[in-house]
Design a protein around this motif. Structure first.
Motif, PDB file in Angstrom:
ATOM      1  N   LEU A   8      -8.071  13.312   5.904  1.00 33.37           N
ATOM      2  CA  LEU A   8      -8.890  14.478   6.199  1.00 33.37           C
ATOM      3  C   LEU A   8      -8.227  15.321   7.277  1.00 33.37           C
ATOM      4  CD1 LEU A   8     -12.407  12.773   6.430  1.00 33.37           C
ATOM      5  CD2 LEU A   8     -11.476  14.034   4.466  1.00 33.37           C
ATOM      6  N   GLU A  12     -11.982  19.329   7.584  1.00 32.22           N
ATOM      7  CA  GLU A  12     -12.614  18.432   6.616  1.00 32.22           C
ATOM      8  C   GLU A  12     -13.414  17.333   7.302  1.00 32.22           C
ATOM      9  OE1 GLU A  12      -9.447  18.773   2.878  1.00 32.22           O
ATOM     10  OE2 GLU A  12      -9.054  17.372   4.523  1.00 32.22           O
ATOM     11  N   ARG A  13     -13.041  16.973   8.518  1.00 32.37           N
ATOM     12  CA  ARG A  13     -13.835  15.993   9.264  1.00 32.37           C
ATOM     13  C   ARG A  13     -15.213  16.563   9.597  1.00 32.37           C
ATOM     14  NH1 ARG A  13     -10.955  11.419  11.261  1.00 32.37           N
ATOM     15  NH2 ARG A  13     -12.899  10.929  12.312  1.00 32.37           N
ATOM     16  N   ASN A  15     -16.758  17.575  12.236  1.00 31.35           N
ATOM     17  CA  ASN A  15     -17.494  17.158  13.436  1.00 31.35           C
ATOM     18  C   ASN A  15     -16.680  17.564  14.659  1.00 31.35           C
ATOM     19  OD1 ASN A  15     -19.193  16.036  15.335  1.00 31.35           O
ATOM     20  ND2 ASN A  15     -18.625  13.916  14.895  1.00 31.35           N
ATOM     21  N   VAL A  22      -7.794  13.593  14.944  1.00 28.63           N
ATOM     22  CA  VAL A  22      -7.863  13.725  13.489  1.00 28.63           C
ATOM     23  C   VAL A  22      -7.256  12.494  12.833  1.00 28.63           C
ATOM     24  CG1 VAL A  22      -7.203  15.150  11.517  1.00 28.63           C
ATOM     25  CG2 VAL A  22      -7.763  16.221  13.703  1.00 28.63           C
ATOM     26  N   TRP A  23      -6.104  12.069  13.281  1.00 27.64           N
ATOM     27  CA  TRP A  23      -5.509  10.775  12.953  1.00 27.64           C
ATOM     28  C   TRP A  23      -4.496  10.453  14.032  1.00 27.64           C
ATOM     29  CZ3 TRP A  23      -4.298  14.643   9.030  1.00 27.64           C
ATOM     30  CH2 TRP A  23      -3.008  15.173   9.127  1.00 27.64           C
ATOM     31  N   GLN A 256      -6.237   6.774  10.189  1.00 25.98           N
ATOM     32  CA  GLN A 256      -7.341   7.712  10.371  1.00 25.98           C
ATOM     33  C   GLN A 256      -8.635   6.921  10.514  1.00 25.98           C
ATOM     34  OE1 GLN A 256      -8.483  10.847   7.285  1.00 25.98           O
ATOM     35  NE2 GLN A 256      -8.154  12.102   9.131  1.00 25.98           N
ATOM     36  N   LEU A 258     -12.443   6.555  10.296  1.00 23.87           N
ATOM     37  CA  LEU A 258     -13.514   7.143   9.506  1.00 23.87           C
ATOM     38  C   LEU A 258     -14.846   6.533   9.933  1.00 23.87           C
ATOM     39  CD1 LEU A 258     -11.770   6.910   6.010  1.00 23.87           C
ATOM     40  CD2 LEU A 258     -11.827   8.886   7.550  1.00 23.87           C
ATOM     41  N   GLU A 275     -22.205  12.292  10.979  1.00 26.00           N
ATOM     42  CA  GLU A 275     -20.797  12.343  10.561  1.00 26.00           C
ATOM     43  C   GLU A 275     -20.663  11.536   9.288  1.00 26.00           C
ATOM     44  OE1 GLU A 275     -17.659  11.803  13.486  1.00 26.00           O
ATOM     45  OE2 GLU A 275     -16.508  10.601  12.046  1.00 26.00           O
ATOM     46  N   THR A 277     -17.423  11.065   7.631  1.00 22.19           N
ATOM     47  CA  THR A 277     -15.991  11.034   7.326  1.00 22.19           C
ATOM     48  C   THR A 277     -15.627   9.847   6.445  1.00 22.19           C
ATOM     49  OG1 THR A 277     -15.639  10.035   9.519  1.00 22.19           O
ATOM     50  CG2 THR A 277     -15.189  12.387   9.289  1.00 22.19           C
ATOM     51  N   ARG A 280     -16.257  11.393   3.061  1.00 18.65           N
ATOM     52  CA  ARG A 280     -15.276  12.452   2.829  1.00 18.65           C
ATOM     53  C   ARG A 280     -13.870  11.876   2.646  1.00 18.65           C
ATOM     54  NH1 ARG A 280     -16.690  17.806   5.185  1.00 18.65           N
ATOM     55  NH2 ARG A 280     -18.962  17.900   5.259  1.00 18.65           N
ATOM     56  N   GLY A 281     -13.538  10.842   3.447  1.00 23.48           N
ATOM     57  CA  GLY A 281     -12.211  10.240   3.335  1.00 23.48           C
ATOM     58  C   GLY A 281     -12.000   9.566   1.993  1.00 23.48           C
TER      59      GLY A 281
END
Length: 529
Positions: A8, A12-13, A15, A22-23, A256, A258, A275, A277, A280-281
């Motif tokens: 992501l 895209e995260r 939040n 992010v990662w 990453q 999540l 959240e 993620t 989404r991930g």
């Protein structure tokens, strides 16, 4: 391999309030298969902590008397001894529903009190959506004077009974009560990740965000608040030491972090709209799948999650889904069993309609024929992207409870053929492929050192080998168990079809109670995560 193709991005995260990166890159991720391996490593690492070091943990259930090695120490002994040495011990345990409902209210309270009495601080945390839980399983160990030794553990393994099993799957001598099919000592299959490098700082941040959240610990339960006040329970989080700088890079893995947090009132300071993620991930990775999605999961239910796999199968005619799940739910009984059954039946049927012949579902048993309870939450996509954590493949884990998982991309290409099974130029990656192979070697009774991997590398060959082994074992049972037992522990999973009158009440109960939706209303209406 552009990382943003799999991971992501910041938008895209979705939040921006959280301070989580992010990662992170330069990490070393190591799968610890089964609780015995994880608990043994945990003892070694915690025993190495000294005065001023940090031990932070978050968990769904903690049993203070659970032995981490056959001769101990127990969970409470290990963490209490660390606190007595001057280690800063802080913990967040879900406050839990009552024990009469087969939860762990008293066990979690006992662990909290035992560690706190030794100088640590463990809070019972009920800052969840109504009917929800804190399901994260996290231990973070920081050594400010030696950051290269920092380590964190993330996965599906709680610090509690039944988890200390190994690849023989005879079960933990300290067992929890489960459905009768699993016996008095249920065999247990699970996975945890040991993580070193900058990702430890991100996981430290995850703990600190929850610890410092100003929402009252018992915000949704005034009776629990009153009981805690009368018992003199700790209802206020004490100060944390300053957060150390991230550990130095030490490996080839990008990780990453999540998470799932529901939309709640009052809002989480670190996730005002929740959240998602985790959802989404997985969505981003599964949509990129072309040849093989391999997953192990406790539940694998929910039409919304199944539709993600079904869409990928419809769009990619060479894609196979291999899933390893428990043979039976962890509970039985006329009221509890149907809602636990109907969700998986619905999800698997949806996938099979999308791709007949390309959905392969198995369950596991030990060599005595006792079913193994699959509690792992693992996914490998095209031997490139891998993820392990606390979340199951259901709507509850993706929207309603707190969850924590780590997705891994490896800079190291796997030199074994096929070099690029998905044909997208990413190339098979060592971490993802080796994680899948390690799990399959155990399930198929193959050489643990990898000497029998030739037919497990190519996705089509792997599907054929897994299916043949499972069908041979099932044929042995169907034929009356004549002759030697075939190698392997997988059998084809046979979903139970419930009669319509049972489905009529079980499906609403499943969706409202067992698999609720924690998304904001606008996300529900739009059908997005």
């Amino acid at each position: 391999m552009p990382l943003q193709d799999w991971f992501l991005t910041a938008p895209e995260r979705a939040n921006p309030v959280s301070e989580l990166p992010v990662w992170t890159s330069g990490n070393l991720a190591e799968p610890l298969i089964h609780g015995a391996a994880y608990f043994d490593r945990l003892v070694t690492e915690v025993d190495g902590l000294g005065a001023g070091d940090h031990l932070f943990f978050a968990d769904w259930r903690g049993d203070p008397d659970e032995r981490l090695r056959p001769d101990g120490p127990t969970i409470s002994q290990l963490f209490a001894r660390a606190a007595q040495r001057g280690v800063v011990v802080k913990g967040l345990i879900w406050r839990s529903h009552l024990d009469v409902l087969s939860y762990s209210h008293q066990e979690n309270r006992n662990l909290s009190e035992a560690i706190s009495a030794a100088g640590g601080e463990v809070l019972l945390d009920q800052r969840v959506r109504r009917g929800g839980s804190h399901h994260q399983k996290l231990v973070v160990l920081r050594r400010p004077a030696a950051p290269e030794q920092d380590i964190a553990f993330v996965g599906g393994i709680d610090l509690c009974h039944s988890r200390r099993d190994d690849d023989a799957h005879h079960g933990d001598p300290q067992a929890v009560r489960m459905a009768a099919a699993y016996g008095d000592r249920p065999p247990w299959h699970d996975v945890q990740l040991a993580l070193r490098g900058p990702v430890v700082g991100a996981l430290d941040t995850t703990f600190r965000e929850r610890w410092t959240d100003p929402m009252p610990l018992d915000s949704e339960n005034p009776l629990a608040y009153l009981r805690d006040r009368l018992r003199g329970a700790d209802l206020t989080a004490g100060p944390l030491p300053d957060q150390p700088a991230d550990p130095p890079p030490c490996g080839p893995h990008h990780v990453q972090v999540l998470r799932t947090y529901p939309a709640v009132r009052p809002r989480y300071a670190f996730a005002p709209d929740g959240e998602r993620t985790v959802a989404r991930g997985y969505t981003k990775a599964v949509r990129r799948a072309r040849r093989l999605i391999y997953l192990e999961d406790q539940y694998l239910w929910s039409a919304e999650v199944a539709e993600l796999f079904a869409a990928a199968l419809r769009d990619n005619p060479e894609l196979h889904l291999v899933a390893v799940v428990p043979r039976h739910p962890d509970v039985d009984g006329r009221l509890a069993l149907p809602p636990n059954t109907v969700g998986r039946e619905q999800a698997l049927a949806l996938c099979e309609r999308a791709a007949a012949g390309r959905v392969h579902v198995f369950d596991v048993e030990n060599h005595a024929g006792t079913p193994v309870y699959v509690h792992a939450k693992v996914c490998v996509v095209d031997d490139v992207w891998a993820c392990a954590g606390s979340d199951n493949f259901n709507r509850r884990s993706w929207t309603h409870d707190s969850e924590l998982s780590c997705a891994v991309l490896d800079d190291t290409a796997d030199e074994r053929s096929p070099h690029d099974p998905a044909g997208q130029g990413d190339g098979a990656r060592l971490f993802a492929r080796e994680l899948r192979l390690r799990l399959l070697r155990e399930h198929l009774d193959r050489d643990p050192a990898g000497g029998d991997d030739a037919d497990l590398l190519d996705p089509d060959d792997a599907v054929a080998a897994i299916t043949a082994a499972a069908e041979a074992l099932q044929h042995w049972y169907d034929g009356g168990q004549v002759g030697p037992r075939p190698p392997g522990r997988l059998r084809p999973h046979r979903a139970r079809r419930l009669p319509w009158w049972t489905r009529a009440w079980a499906l609403p109960a499943y969706r409202l109670v067992y698999d609720p939706d924690g998304r904001p209303l606008r996300a529900r209406r739009s059908g997005t995560w």
